[in-house]
Design a protein around this motif. Structure first.
Motif: not given
Length: 173
Positions: A22-31, A33-40, A42-43
């Motif tokens: 929820a701290a991200a500008d787009s929480p759904a996108k971060v979730r 992205d992390w589902r697809d690239e869990p090692a990356e 995020r700001l």
């Protein structure tokens, strides 16, 4: 095409908690992205769902040792191996609350406080072993993001800072 095998550090159980994304500008996108690239990493914006206290890695590790000595659950904690900094994720009570708590304890540890308008790079839910950004204490679904947890952290930081200063003086003698 050969699939690359990646060694991962311990993961956040069940993926990233919603309070963190929820701290991200787009929480759904971060979730996603992390589902697809869990090692990356995020700001994330600080000041929304959490603030952060950043200290030198030796002070951060000593602070965690203090938590363990009291059998207290430590706050979500990130290490940046390249800059040798540790960040503790805390409730967004603001710098004034943190600074007054440190002052009350008569402590003078070196720290940087991140709040509204600042950003923190946090590891993904499953960072690779040896990655620059890793979780020392992964976030849980419901971490203790209370004023009491901030006071506990301040006490542990001040205590660890004093222990490090004493050890430095002993080594100098």
């Amino acid at each position: 095409m050969t699939k690359r095998h990646i060694t991962r550090a311990p993961s956040i159980s069940g993926g990233p908690p919603r309070w963190l994304t929820a701290a991200a500008d787009s929480p759904a996108k971060v979730r996603a992205d992390w589902r697809d690239e869990p090692a990356e990493p995020r700001l994330m914006s600080t000041g929304r769902t959490f603030d952060a206290v950043v200290v030198a890695d030796d002070l951060g590790v000593r602070t965690l040792e203090g938590y363990r000595a009291f059998a207290a659950p430590p706050l979500p904690t990130v290490i940046d191996h390249r800059t040798r900094k540790v960040a503790f994720l805390i409730a967004p009570y603001g710098l004034d609350f943190w600074a007054s708590t440190i002052g009350y304890l008569r402590g003078k540890p070196s720290y940087r406080y991140l709040s509204a308008g600042d950003f923190l790079l946090v590891p993904g839910p499953s960072p690779e072993v040896g990655a620059r950004h890793q979780w020392l204490c992964p976030p849980t679904a419901r971490p203790d993001l209370s004023a009491g947890a901030i006071v506990m952290l301040a006490g542990q930081v001040v205590s660890a800072s004093r222990r490090l200063a004493r050890e430095a003086m002993q080594h100098a003698e």
